[in-house]
Scaffold this active site. Structure first.
Site, PDB file in Angstrom:
ATOM      1  N   GLY A 209      -8.738  65.271  -9.971  1.00 55.25           N
ATOM      2  CA  GLY A 209      -9.733  64.502  -9.240  1.00 55.25           C
ATOM      3  C   GLY A 209      -9.255  64.092  -7.873  1.00 55.25           C
ATOM      4  N   HIS A 272     -16.036  58.266 -11.338  1.00 53.51           N
ATOM      5  CA  HIS A 272     -16.415  56.992 -10.724  1.00 53.51           C
ATOM      6  C   HIS A 272     -16.209  56.987  -9.205  1.00 53.51           C
ATOM      7  CE1 HIS A 272     -12.339  54.586 -10.848  1.00 53.51           C
ATOM      8  NE2 HIS A 272     -12.143  55.845 -10.545  1.00 53.51           N
TER       9      HIS A 272
END
Length: 352
Positions: A209, A272
């Site tokens: 990520g 997120h």
């Protein structure tokens, strides 16, 4: 017809006095963050740890080589941090002692415990002038129709991005160290908690990520050597990863476009950071990469689910959400918001 406006209930004298104290608390809470940052930069948690896990203020003045004239001021700082739960205060002796607790243990440098990840970079990043300046822009940002978050709008660069690296290499480095501490903490706990799930897997694709780090993938193959692991990361990242671990296959790519097939796709604290639209695209690609549920296909991801139960955890989740709003395009989501994303990506069911 508009609903009749409700009249404001006039508080009692006692309620007003309590409200003023709460207002002071909210208005001055940033000083707790500043005091924590000060303690980290002075090295107080590490100093207490080296002194056997407990120290008086005079011990700290000596151990940190601080001017003796600062003794009463350091005492006031430590009193606030102990009251806020950063340290434990021991009043059983004549001279008040401050001890390392679970929270300050995360801020001790040089710990050999395998579960320990130093979080000092997280404190220094979250309490930095760049974060604070971005948050100070919120009123102006709300008044403008701009697509970029306040951090990017104010600084002209993206957090955790090469534009930040070119603008301020030192800050980029510490911010990424903070991100790695945030993202990699607790991996061993998760692998123990979901051991049965991982033991049943034959292959996974781990998607790097924002932190562009394969630490979690390495932990998975170490704990479960039978799993064939593919790591998807940006080409620039793959070029810097040591290839000593032959059991991991590295593929250059973008999860928004393609995810290499496997029995399961694993993402940890990725979504997120992203908008709902990008989350749907990535999860749809995950669905394409795995076999059907009947054939054992899974998408496993670790992320925050905003808990509606009142208390510290809910407030922490909401603070993280506003931090995401201020610094990135992402957000923290409750279960209903996650469910909507899953359904839009084509999934029929999920399990928390």
């Amino acid at each position: 017809m508009a609903a009749q406006a409700q009249s404001t209930v006039v508080p009692t004298d006692a309620e007003l006095l309590q409200a003023q104290a709460e207002l002071w608390h909210h208005s001055l809470s940033y000083l707790t963050s500043m005091a924590l940052k000060c303690a980290v930069e002075l090295g107080i948690p590490t100093a207490i740890h080296r002194l056997g896990g407990a120290a008086s203020v005079p011990d700290l003045i000596t151990g940190l080589s601080l001017p003796s004239a600062k003794l009463p001021f350091l005492g006031r700082l430590m009193r606030l941090l102990a009251t806020s739960g950063v340290f434990a205060a021991d009043n059983s002796t004549q001279e008040e002692m401050y001890r390392i607790n679970a929270l300050s243990y995360l801020l001790v440098e040089g710990v050999t415990d395998d579960r320990h990840i130093n979080h000092t970079s997280y404190v220094r990043t979250a309490a930095s002038s760049r974060y604070i300046e971005a948050a100070l822009q919120l009123p102006d940002w709300f008044k403008k129709d701009v697509p970029t978050p306040p951090f990017e709008h104010h600084h002209g660069v993206k957090l955790f991005h090469e534009t930040m690296e070119n603008h301020d290499p030192d800050y980029h480095k510490i911010a990424n160290e903070a991100l790695a501490a945030h993202d990699n903490f607790g991996v061993d706990v998760g692998l123990r908690e979901f051991r049965d799930t991982f033991e049943a897997l034959k292959s996974i694709t781990y998607c790097c990520g924002t932190n562009e780090d394969d630490t979690t993938a390495r932990a998975i193959v170490k704990a479960f050597p039978h799993i064939k692991c593919t790591v998807l990361a940006k080409p620039k990242v793959i070029a810097t990863i040591p290839r000593a671990d032959a059991v991991i296959n590295y593929v250059a790519g973008d999860m928004l476009k393609f995810i290499p097939p496997a029995q399961a796709v694993v993402l940890k604290l990725v979504l997120h950071h992203l908008s709902d639209e990008d989350c749907v695209k990535i999860l749809a690609n995950c669905k394409k990469a795995i076999p059907s549920r009947e054939d054992g296909g899974k998408v496993l991801f670790g992320d925050i689910v905003v808990d509606s139960s009142p208390g510290l955890m809910l407030e922490t989740h909401l603070l993280m959400d506003v931090a995401m709003m201020t610094m990135t395009q992402g957000r923290e989501r409750d279960e209903n918001e996650w469910r909507e994303i899953f359904m839009k990506a084509g999934f029929r069911d999920y399990k928390l």
